[in-house]
Design a protein around this motif. Structure first.
Motif, PDB file in Angstrom:
ATOM      1  N   LYS A   1       3.508  -4.814  17.640  1.00  0.00           N
ATOM      2  CA  LYS A   1       3.884  -3.785  18.609  1.00  0.00           C
ATOM      3  C   LYS A   1       4.217  -2.458  17.940  1.00  0.00           C
ATOM      4  N   ARG A   2       4.376  -2.453  16.614  1.00  0.00           N
ATOM      5  CA  ARG A   2       4.670  -1.211  15.898  1.00  0.00           C
ATOM      6  C   ARG A   2       3.397  -0.387  15.651  1.00  0.00           C
ATOM      7  N   HIS A   3       2.245  -0.991  15.870  1.00  0.00           N
ATOM      8  CA  HIS A   3       0.977  -0.321  15.568  1.00  0.00           C
ATOM      9  C   HIS A   3       0.361   0.307  16.818  1.00  0.00           C
ATOM     10  N   MET A   4      -0.720   1.027  16.602  1.00  0.00           N
ATOM     11  CA  MET A   4      -1.419   1.702  17.703  1.00  0.00           C
ATOM     12  C   MET A   4      -1.793   0.711  18.796  1.00  0.00           C
TER      13      MET A   4
ATOM     14  N   ILE B   1     -15.018   4.115   7.034  1.00  0.00           N
ATOM     15  CA  ILE B   1     -14.591   5.340   7.718  1.00  0.00           C
ATOM     16  C   ILE B   1     -13.598   4.995   8.827  1.00  0.00           C
ATOM     17  N   GLU B   2     -13.555   3.752   9.261  1.00  0.00           N
ATOM     18  CA  GLU B   2     -12.623   3.163  10.230  1.00  0.00           C
ATOM     19  C   GLU B   2     -12.844   3.613  11.668  1.00  0.00           C
ATOM     20  N   THR B   3     -13.009   4.923  11.899  1.00  0.00           N
ATOM     21  CA  THR B   3     -13.149   5.432  13.261  1.00  0.00           C
ATOM     22  C   THR B   3     -13.937   6.739  13.230  1.00  0.00           C
ATOM     23  N   VAL B   4     -14.095   7.342  14.396  1.00  0.00           N
ATOM     24  CA  VAL B   4     -14.850   8.599  14.490  1.00  0.00           C
ATOM     25  C   VAL B   4     -14.018   9.738  13.916  1.00  0.00           C
ATOM     26  N   GLU B   5     -14.685  10.844  13.629  1.00  0.00           N
ATOM     27  CA  GLU B   5     -14.004  11.959  12.946  1.00  0.00           C
ATOM     28  C   GLU B   5     -12.850  12.523  13.770  1.00  0.00           C
ATOM     29  N   ALA B   6     -13.025  12.639  15.083  1.00  0.00           N
ATOM     30  CA  ALA B   6     -11.990  13.242  15.922  1.00  0.00           C
ATOM     31  C   ALA B   6     -10.702  12.425  15.945  1.00  0.00           C
ATOM     32  N   LEU B   7     -10.806  11.108  15.831  1.00  0.00           N
ATOM     33  CA  LEU B   7      -9.625  10.239  15.891  1.00  0.00           C
ATOM     34  C   LEU B   7      -9.042   9.927  14.524  1.00  0.00           C
ATOM     35  N   SER B   8      -9.753  10.264  13.467  1.00  0.00           N
ATOM     36  CA  SER B   8      -9.342   9.881  12.124  1.00  0.00           C
ATOM     37  C   SER B   8      -7.908  10.307  11.771  1.00  0.00           C
ATOM     38  N   PRO B   9      -7.471  11.540  12.089  1.00  0.00           N
ATOM     39  CA  PRO B   9      -6.097  11.926  11.722  1.00  0.00           C
ATOM     40  C   PRO B   9      -5.024  11.131  12.451  1.00  0.00           C
ATOM     41  N   TYR B  10      -5.360  10.533  13.589  1.00  0.00           N
ATOM     42  CA  TYR B  10      -4.377   9.799  14.378  1.00  0.00           C
ATOM     43  C   TYR B  10      -4.408   8.299  14.080  1.00  0.00           C
ATOM     44  N   VAL B  11      -5.530   7.808  13.576  1.00  0.00           N
ATOM     45  CA  VAL B  11      -5.697   6.384  13.306  1.00  0.00           C
ATOM     46  C   VAL B  11      -5.353   6.063  11.849  1.00  0.00           C
TER      47      VAL B  11
ATOM     48  N   GLN C   1     -14.001  -4.885  17.199  1.00  0.00           N
ATOM     49  CA  GLN C   1     -12.948  -4.502  18.132  1.00  0.00           C
ATOM     50  C   GLN C   1     -11.632  -4.276  17.390  1.00  0.00           C
ATOM     51  N   TYR C   2     -10.963  -3.148  17.672  1.00  0.00           N
ATOM     52  CA  TYR C   2      -9.628  -2.949  17.114  1.00  0.00           C
ATOM     53  C   TYR C   2      -8.667  -3.925  17.777  1.00  0.00           C
ATOM     54  N   MET C   3      -7.907  -4.640  16.949  1.00  0.00           N
ATOM     55  CA  MET C   3      -6.903  -5.597  17.432  1.00  0.00           C
ATOM     56  C   MET C   3      -5.543  -5.148  16.929  1.00  0.00           C
ATOM     57  N   ARG C   4      -4.613  -4.934  17.810  1.00  0.00           N
ATOM     58  CA  ARG C   4      -3.284  -4.466  17.442  1.00  0.00           C
ATOM     59  C   ARG C   4      -2.509  -5.563  16.706  1.00  0.00           C
ATOM     60  N   PRO C   5      -2.151  -5.342  15.429  1.00  0.00           N
ATOM     61  CA  PRO C   5      -1.479  -6.408  14.665  1.00  0.00           C
ATOM     62  C   PRO C   5      -0.079  -6.727  15.188  1.00  0.00           C
TER      63      PRO C   5
ATOM     64  N   CYS D   1       0.836  -1.206   0.000  1.00  0.00           N
ATOM     65  CA  CYS D   1       0.000   0.000   0.000  1.00  0.00           C
ATOM     66  C   CYS D   1       0.872   1.257   0.000  1.00  0.00           C
ATOM     67  N   THR D   2       0.365   2.319  -0.618  1.00  0.00           N
ATOM     68  CA  THR D   2       1.113   3.581  -0.621  1.00  0.00           C
ATOM     69  C   THR D   2       0.826   4.424   0.615  1.00  0.00           C
ATOM     70  N   ARG D   3      -0.088   3.962   1.466  1.00  0.00           N
ATOM     71  CA  ARG D   3      -0.404   4.696   2.688  1.00  0.00           C
ATOM     72  C   ARG D   3       0.008   3.882   3.915  1.00  0.00           C
ATOM     73  N   GLY D   4       0.107   4.568   5.046  1.00  0.00           N
ATOM     74  CA  GLY D   4       0.540   3.908   6.276  1.00  0.00           C
ATOM     75  C   GLY D   4      -0.399   4.187   7.423  1.00  0.00           C
ATOM     76  N   CYS D   5      -1.576   3.567   7.402  1.00  0.00           N
ATOM     77  CA  CYS D   5      -2.516   3.720   8.516  1.00  0.00           C
ATOM     78  C   CYS D   5      -1.948   3.029   9.751  1.00  0.00           C
TER      79      CYS D   5
END
Length: 391
Positions: free
Chosen positions: A315-318, A240-250, A309-313, A139-143
């Motif tokens: 240790k490098r991820h959120m 959309i993945e998450t709420v608007e307030a968290l979108s820039p960080y997620v 539920q968000y599952m952390r893939p 992917c060219t992006r890094g979520c």
């Protein structure tokens, strides 16, 4: 004094001189180290023999362990197996195709690829759902939540991929297929025509198969959204993945919450029958923020929403902010249904395309979703009539 005695005395004097010039790198400590003290305070051999060992002994940075929420039992899954699972995996390797199920380390791969438990081989195939990832595995992006590998310059597109994908899908005999893609910001059309060509070929080879396209945002270019939306698909999905307030960080900073809403709205304008999106919980969102996101989705007439539920893939991820209880997922399902969504899938292990065919066939094609929509509209009309009578 003999000669040998003089020799021994000279050697001893030389040794003392050398020792005097030796530099000590560290002076011996009079107090035991923290590690030594921790070992001394821990269980002894007698404790093990007497079966009095403490439940847990932690060495090192124990404060980090206390802060990190532990994985609940309801999020643990079984090892994938079954004839349908083995068949899909073999075909994927033979045709050099990629799935988001594998690349993103989805916990539901056994359930989705295995089909319905206890069913015949043919029934298992029809009940199975596979999510093919087009345009490579880079992917060219890094979520910050995603395990798919990233690069600014991924390999070029495989021109045979649409044909190979259509051939594999027609061979499997599945009733429902999900196509998704990595983001390809390096391409002029973000891969829209490649995506659309794949859908067209699938419908040509196996017109009975229902096709869901889980797309990116095509860099906000609505003309490319329309290319995919008008390709003959059955469900247009964009998360959309998450709420608007968290979108820039997620999400990657190029992925905007408002752009995602525009993508879903454009697909509906292009005549797509069902639009769909997904949200992860457990990232630190508040109830008010989730409610606001659902209201925005209803404004653009999104039909299906899923919660997982968000599952952390790795240790490098959120990090996971919290593990959401199943009862809370049930509550969000009820809230979304009451708001008029055609169908809602909500649970700790639910993902955007988790058993998507089963959900779609049982709740949309069989009319359950339509009945719920009719009931909701009737209730809204009754409220409007009552309000007009009072005024």
């Amino acid at each position: 004094m003999s000669f040998s005695a003089l020799q021994a005395k000279s050697a001893a004097r030389a040794t003392r001189a050398v020792r005097a010039h030796i530099r000590c790198l560290a002076s011996p400590s009079s107090t035991p180290s923290r590690f030594t003290q921790k070992l001394e305070d821990g269980p002894s051999l007698d404790d093990f023999i007497a079966d009095r060992v403490p439940d847990r002994v932690a060495l090192g940075n124990t404060s980090a362990l206390r802060r990190r929420p532990r994985l609940p039992s309801f999020l643990k899954t079984t090892i994938p197996k079954g004839a349908s699972f083995a068949k899909i995996k073999k075909d994927l390797r033979g045709l050099n195709l990629h799935t988001v199920c594998e690349e993103a380390r989805c916990p539901n791969i056994g359930d989705c690829w295995g089909g319905k438990e206890g069913a015949t081989e043919a029934e298992g195939k029809r009940g199975a759902t596979a999510t093919i990832m087009l345009m490579g595995d880079t992917c060219t992006r890094g979520c910050r939540f995603c395990a798919v590998k990233t690069s600014r310059t991924p390999p070029p597109l495989d021109p045979h991929e649409p044909e190979n994908t259509a051939e594999a899908i027609s061979r499997w005999g599945l009733g429902y297929i999900v196509l998704t893609t990595v983001d390809r910001d390096d391409l002029v059309d973000a891969g829209a025509h490649h995506f659309a060509e794949t859908i067209i070929k699938i419908k040509q080879k196996a017109p009975h198969i229902l096709v869901e396209a889980l797309t990116g945002d095509f860099a906000g270019k609505m003309e490319y959204v329309s290319v995919v939306a008008k390709s003959g698909l059955d469900v247009f999905a964009h998360n959309i993945e998450t709420v608007e307030a968290l979108s820039p960080y997620v999400r990657d900073r190029r992925a905007k919450f408002r752009t995602s809403l525009q993508v879903l709205e454009q697909a509906k304008k292009d005549g797509v029958r069902v639009t769909k999106t997904s949200m992860m919980l457990g990232l630190g969102e508040t109830e008010d923020q989730v409610m606001d996101a659902l209201r925005e989705l209803r404004k653009v007439d999104v039909d299906v929403v899923t919660f997982g539920q968000y599952m952390r893939p790795t240790k490098r991820h959120m990090k996971v902010e919290r593990y959401v209880e199943p009862a809370e997922f049930d509550r969000w399902k009820q809230v979304a249904e009451d708001m008029g969504f055609l169908y809602v899938a909500s649970g700790p292990l639910v993902r955007s395309s988790y058993k998507a065919g089963e959900f779609f066939i049982e709740n949309v094609l069989k009319g359950k979703g339509a009945a719920r929509r009719t009931k909701t509209l009737a209730a809204e009309q009754a409220l409007d009539t009552a309000a007009n009578a009072q005024s």
